[in-house]
Design a protein around this motif. Structure first.
Motif, mmCIF file in Angstrom:
data_model
loop_
_atom_site.group_PDB
_atom_site.id
_atom_site.type_symbol
_atom_site.label_atom_id
_atom_site.label_comp_id
_atom_site.label_asym_id
_atom_site.label_seq_id
_atom_site.Cartn_x
_atom_site.Cartn_y
_atom_site.Cartn_z
ATOM 1 N N PHE A 136 42.853 37.997 31.140
ATOM 2 C CA PHE A 136 42.267 38.129 32.470
ATOM 3 C C PHE A 136 41.910 39.589 32.743
ATOM 4 N N PRO A 137 40.726 39.828 33.326
ATOM 5 C CA PRO A 137 39.907 38.866 34.087
ATOM 6 C C PRO A 137 38.929 38.013 33.263
ATOM 7 N N MET A 138 38.845 38.180 31.955
ATOM 8 C CA MET A 138 37.842 37.469 31.173
ATOM 9 C C MET A 138 37.875 35.961 31.368
ATOM 10 N N HIS A 139 39.065 35.381 31.481
ATOM 11 C CA HIS A 139 39.172 33.925 31.537
ATOM 12 C C HIS A 139 39.275 33.376 32.957
ATOM 13 N N LYS A 140 38.918 34.211 33.926
ATOM 14 C CA LYS A 140 38.879 33.727 35.312
ATOM 15 C C LYS A 140 37.829 32.623 35.471
ATOM 16 N N VAL A 141 36.787 32.701 34.667
ATOM 17 C CA VAL A 141 35.722 31.686 34.724
ATOM 18 C C VAL A 141 36.291 30.303 34.431
ATOM 19 N N GLN A 142 37.102 30.221 33.371
ATOM 20 C CA GLN A 142 37.703 28.932 33.005
ATOM 21 C C GLN A 142 38.695 28.457 34.068
ATOM 22 N N MET A 143 39.467 29.398 34.614
ATOM 23 C CA MET A 143 40.437 29.029 35.640
ATOM 24 C C MET A 143 39.723 28.500 36.887
ATOM 25 N N LYS A 144 38.606 29.132 37.229
ATOM 26 C CA LYS A 144 37.848 28.691 38.397
ATOM 27 C C LYS A 144 37.219 27.322 38.145
ATOM 28 N N LYS A 145 36.755 27.116 36.919
ATOM 29 C CA LYS A 145 36.091 25.860 36.563
ATOM 30 C C LYS A 145 37.033 24.667 36.661
ATOM 31 N N PHE A 146 38.284 24.859 36.195
ATOM 32 C CA PHE A 146 39.207 23.728 36.137
ATOM 33 C C PHE A 146 40.208 23.686 37.285
ATOM 34 N N GLY A 147 40.142 24.667 38.175
ATOM 35 C CA GLY A 147 40.877 24.634 39.426
ATOM 36 C C GLY A 147 42.354 24.343 39.303
ATOM 37 N N ASP A 148 42.822 23.345 40.054
ATOM 38 C CA ASP A 148 44.260 23.072 40.136
ATOM 39 C C ASP A 148 44.802 22.320 38.922
ATOM 40 N N LYS A 149 44.000 22.129 37.895
ATOM 41 C CA LYS A 149 44.483 21.473 36.674
ATOM 42 C C LYS A 149 45.215 22.449 35.754
ATOM 43 N N LEU A 150 45.080 23.746 36.033
ATOM 44 C CA LEU A 150 45.689 24.788 35.209
ATOM 45 C C LEU A 150 46.534 25.715 36.066
ATOM 46 N N LEU B 297 34.603 52.398 23.602
ATOM 47 C CA LEU B 297 33.573 53.091 24.365
ATOM 48 C C LEU B 297 33.807 52.947 25.867
ATOM 49 N N LYS B 298 33.652 54.030 26.576
ATOM 50 C CA LYS B 298 33.769 54.001 28.031
ATOM 51 C C LYS B 298 32.522 53.343 28.615
ATOM 52 N N ASN B 299 32.689 52.712 29.761
ATOM 53 C CA ASN B 299 31.504 52.232 30.487
ATOM 54 C C ASN B 299 31.768 52.393 31.977
ATOM 55 N N ASP B 300 30.703 52.700 32.716
ATOM 56 C CA ASP B 300 30.858 52.991 34.147
ATOM 57 C C ASP B 300 30.331 51.861 35.020
ATOM 58 N N LYS B 301 30.194 50.678 34.430
ATOM 59 C CA LYS B 301 29.652 49.555 35.192
ATOM 60 C C LYS B 301 30.671 48.426 35.368
ATOM 61 N N GLY B 302 31.938 48.698 35.049
ATOM 62 C CA GLY B 302 32.993 47.733 35.333
ATOM 63 C C GLY B 302 33.168 46.609 34.333
ATOM 64 N N PHE B 303 32.551 46.741 33.157
ATOM 65 C CA PHE B 303 32.733 45.703 32.137
ATOM 66 C C PHE B 303 34.028 45.938 31.355
ATOM 67 N N ALA C 54 34.092 37.019 26.126
ATOM 68 C CA ALA C 54 33.709 38.357 25.686
ATOM 69 C C ALA C 54 32.265 38.383 25.205
ATOM 70 N N THR C 55 31.810 37.293 24.608
ATOM 71 C CA THR C 55 30.426 37.207 24.139
ATOM 72 C C THR C 55 29.464 37.254 25.315
ATOM 73 N N LYS C 56 29.787 36.497 26.337
ATOM 74 C CA LYS C 56 28.958 36.488 27.545
ATOM 75 C C LYS C 56 28.942 37.863 28.205
ATOM 76 N N GLU C 57 30.110 38.495 28.280
ATOM 77 C CA GLU C 57 30.191 39.807 28.934
ATOM 78 C C GLU C 57 29.436 40.869 28.144
ATOM 79 N N SER C 58 29.469 40.776 26.827
ATOM 80 C CA SER C 58 28.717 41.724 26.000
ATOM 81 C C SER C 58 27.217 41.585 26.243
ATOM 82 N N ASN C 59 26.742 40.345 26.350
ATOM 83 C CA ASN C 59 25.321 40.131 26.633
ATOM 84 C C ASN C 59 24.937 40.675 28.002
ATOM 85 N N GLU C 60 25.835 40.508 28.965
ATOM 86 C CA GLU C 60 25.587 41.047 30.305
ATOM 87 C C GLU C 60 25.551 42.569 30.281
#
Length: 296
Positions: free
Chosen positions: A99-113, A220-226, A162-168
């Motif tokens: 986390f926070p990478m897997h917040k997407v999955q937690m949001k998707k499946f809600g109270d099941k996890l 590598l440092k990044n200043d955009k919050g990734f 991580a793949t999605k975030e790298s593309n972003e």
């Protein structure tokens, strides 16, 4: 004769009463044992991703649960498959959620996890380059130099957060680069080939991992919050607490240091040791910690 008969009848009744009492007591004990046994007569199914960081905590938790009397099973899948399996109740536990990478999955499946415990906080993730690349210290330093990297950044499997975030991040920084995806092993094999020739290469990295033991790397440092520092956590399906309460309580108390996990990865990956033997050795060397997690 009459007195003798009455005496024998009384003795017989006493014996019968004692026998019934013993049977009743035995039945009660048997019932208690059956109840205790049924609470443990459950199979705990661990979701296992193809990441080296998943193996040590999974093996340790698996062995401890077996010591507690549970059956265990491992289901191998990519991270999307693991979260889907947990949401369906087919997988009980994932020991390596980031986390926070897997917040997407937690949001998707809600109270099941449920986010059940923190294994270790502040695990570094992001794009990495070898330290011989003196002029590349941040993602923005790649701008205008993409050609030196053959316009490629190497990542892990499709479907990973991580793949999605790298593309972003490629889009956010306006980089003329394409992410090349494969397995963790495939990514590292390509990076290793280029680093042996001291050629430019950028790829996805994280701790704990042996890549930081094998190679001189920098994130590598990044200043955009990734790729913020990650909290690595245990996620369970929401039914586990009812299905196996003692197993759930153990997992609720779970924690381990990132240094311990990284050391075990080195022993398994570099030294070729059996993962279960490495996990058992950790348990034997940390019995106080194990007892605390088990609530003893």
């Amino acid at each position: 004769m009459k007195k003798l008969f009455l005496g024998l009848l009384t003795a017989l009744l006493i014996v019968m009463a004692a026998g019934c009492s013993a049977k009743s007591e035995g039945a009660d004990n048997s019932s208690e044992q059956a109840e205790s046994s049924s609470s443990k007569d459950k199979t705990i199914n661990f979701g296992v991703t193809p990441w080296t960081s998943t193996v040590p905590p999974t093996k340790i938790a698996s062995l401890i649960l077996q010591d507690m009397g549970y059956n265990v099973k491992e289901t191998k899948a990519n991270v999307s498959g693991v979260f889907m399996g947990m949401s369906r109740g087919e997988v009980d536990v994932f020991m390596d959620a980031w986390f926070p990478m897997h917040k997407v999955q937690m949001k998707k499946f809600g109270d099941k996890l449920e986010r059940t415990a923190v294994s270790y906080p502040k695990a570094k993730t992001g794009w990495v380059v070898p330290t011989y690349m003196k002029d590349i210290n941040s993602v923005s330093d790649l701008k205008g130099k993409e050609g030196e990297f053959n316009n490629k950044m190497y990542g892990i499997e499709e479907g990973a957060s991580a793949t999605k975030e790298s593309n972003e991040m490629i889009e956010a920084y306006g980089l003329d680069m394409k992410q090349v995806n494969s397995s963790e092993g495939g990514m590292l094999a390509q990076a290793d080939r280029l680093m042996k020739q001291e050629k430019p290469v950028v790829f996805f990295g994280w701790r704990p991992h042996t890549m930081f033991n094998k190679y001189d790397l920098k994130v590598l440092k990044n200043d955009k919050g990734f790729f913020e520092s990650s909290s690595v956590e245990v996620v369970t399906n929401s039914k586990l607490k009812e299905k196996a309460p003692e197993a759930y309580e153990f997992l609720k108390n779970w924690s381990i240091s990132i240094d311990d996990v990284e050391q075990m990865i080195v022993e398994i990956e570099d030294q070729g040791k059996d993962p279960e033997k490495v996990a058992r050795e950790w348990i034997n060397n940390h019995q106080d910690k194990v007892n605390k997690m088990m609530g003893k």
